[in-house]
Scaffold this active site. Structure first.
Site: not given
Length: 465
Positions: A83, A297, A347, A423
């Site tokens: 953060c 997620q 996948e 991402c």
């Protein structure tokens, strides 16, 4: 050889933000990367690393704080490594993330772009995560000030110090999940201390308590997985029973013994102490079974926004064959299945594919098909000839982006539309350049999944020229 003395610079104004959550400035035409400050701060900098084209530095003194700087909410800010953008107002965070997408697509991709849509911000900027992992350590990490004050070494339970596998910062309060994560983690720590349970040592590879994982769903139900570093003792079983009695929110209480030299538990048998071995997450009218090894997620609400953007971009009418590449546990594949004729998901991780099949069955979907294996090995011309050329490809690769062989197979398949969810806009931009011969970018939509970090998701729609 004596290390060269590195310079100290005074009264330096921070001018921008950079990768990895750092800020930047320029000194004598050289870029300097600095953590834990914001544009507009005036600081004294001690250089910690000097290369030919850049320097790294740390702030030794703040001369003036930027007017728009805000106070970090977390008491552990600057220590745990997470953060890093708490000191930036959220509106500014979104602005810099938007610019990150623009810079990467224009400077790396160098492809023709439409007007880039404004980034979709997260409704919740705290308590937004549905999963956290913590580590036990027999010697918590202490700051230089604590060591000078002769603070005694004690066991700790928290996050690894960045880039240090054997140093754990004891966490008393984390704002990434609702407060129940603090009550559980602090309760476990107190129970362990009162019962003289041993915490793990990364060097001797010994100790009872090793790791802790918490997962939650929209209803506030919890899964807790406790990893022991050695055979479970009576105290260990007593701790599990205490958790069961103390926290009714935990509907899935599990444990595992991990005596390996790494923390991964994907190849280990996990035991259920109480409840079931999964929790159920919902999205629209769909249900997703999430187990201890499942990928889902971590920002539930914002994942829904991301998937809606991808589904809308796909432009499905119910007649399309869709390939969902890097499907994970099939979340996107199942999410778009009602609007497609057939969806094929691929996948690398076999366990994830098993989850995808379970979730399709759970939602009574009979138009999905899933394959496990390396993408570049499965997705080839023979595969396409067997199952047909897709009308739409949705791809959501890892940070490294797509292998060139995969890009070439996509070009051979020639779908009408490609929805590229990323991402990492830098590797996305590289892949867009490879697709540019046959495809034009027609839509770009950044989405913020992780407030207070530098990370940003980006959805790009490409249409065949």
């Amino acid at each position: 050889m004596k290390k060269k003395n590195l310079p100290l610079y005074e009264d330096i104004t921070i001018t921008g933000v950079a990768a990895e959550g750092k800020a930047l400035t320029r000194i004598d035409d050289m870029v300097v990367f600095v953590p834990y400050c914001v544009p507009g701060d005036v600081v004294d900098l001690q250089v910690t690393r000097k290369k030919h084209s850049f320097m790294e530095a740390r702030v030794v003194n703040f001369k003036h704080y930027a007017e728009h700087r805000c106070k970090a909410v977390c008491k552990h800010y600057g220590l745990c490594g997470g953060c890093k953008w708490q000191i930036l107002p959220y509106a500014d965070q979104l602005q810099y993330k938007q610019q990150q997408v623009v810079d990467n697509l224009t400077r790396i991709g160098k492809v023709q772009l439409p007007e880039i849509s404004p980034i979709l911000g997260s409704k919740e900027i705290y308590h937004y995560r549905n999963k956290l992992e913590f580590t036990f350590s027999d010697h918590r990490w202490l700051t230089t000030e604590q060591m000078k004050a002769n603070v005694p070494f004690e066991p700790g339970l928290g996050f690894h110090i960045p880039n240090c596998f054997d140093k754990v910062l004891h966490i008393e309060q984390c704002h990434l999940m609702p407060d129940v994560n603090n009550r559980i983690r602090n309760g476990i720590y107190q129970f362990a201390m009162e019962h003289n349970m041993t915490f793990y040592n990364e060097h001797t590879h010994s100790g009872q308590l090793r790791n802790l994982m918490l997962r939650s769903n929209r209803e506030g139900q919890l899964m807790l997985v406790l990893a022991f570093g050695e055979s479970v003792t009576n105290d260990g079983m007593a701790l599990l029973e205490w958790l069961h009695q103390e926290f009714p929110e935990i509907i899935s209480l599990q444990y595992v013994v991990n005596e390996k030299l790494n923390d991964t538990i994907g190849d280990l048998d996990i035991q259920v102490y109480f409840g079931q071995d999964y929790i159920i997450e919902t999205m629209e009218d769909l249900q997703f079974k999430v187990g201890p090894k499942s990928f889902y997620q971590t920002n539930t609400e914002q994942a829904y926004e991301l998937y809606k953007v991808a589904r809308e971009a796909a432009g499905l009418t119910g007649q399309e064959l869709v390939f969902d590449l890097y499907t994970g546990t099939g979340t996107i594949a199942n999410f778009v299945a009602h609007q497609a004729r057939k969806v094929i998901g691929i996948e690398y991780v076999p366990e994830a594919i098993e989850d995808a099949k379970v979730n399709a069955k759970l939602n009574h979907l009979d138009n999905t098909l899933f394959f496990a294996g390396d993408m570049k090995d499965i997705l080839n011309r023979d595969f396409i000839e067997q199952y047909g050329k897709p009308d739409v490809i949705i791809t959501d690769p890892p940070r490294a982006g797509m292998h060139e062989d995969v890009v070439n197979t996509i070009l051979f398949a020639e779908p009408q539309r490609i929805v590229y969810v990323s991402c990492n806009p830098a590797t996305q931009a590289r892949d867009l350049a490879l697709l540019d011969g046959k495809y034009m970018v027609t839509q770009v939509q950044p989405v913020d999944m992780f407030p207070h970090t530098q990370h940003v998701e980006n959805v790009v729609l490409l249409k065949r020229r």
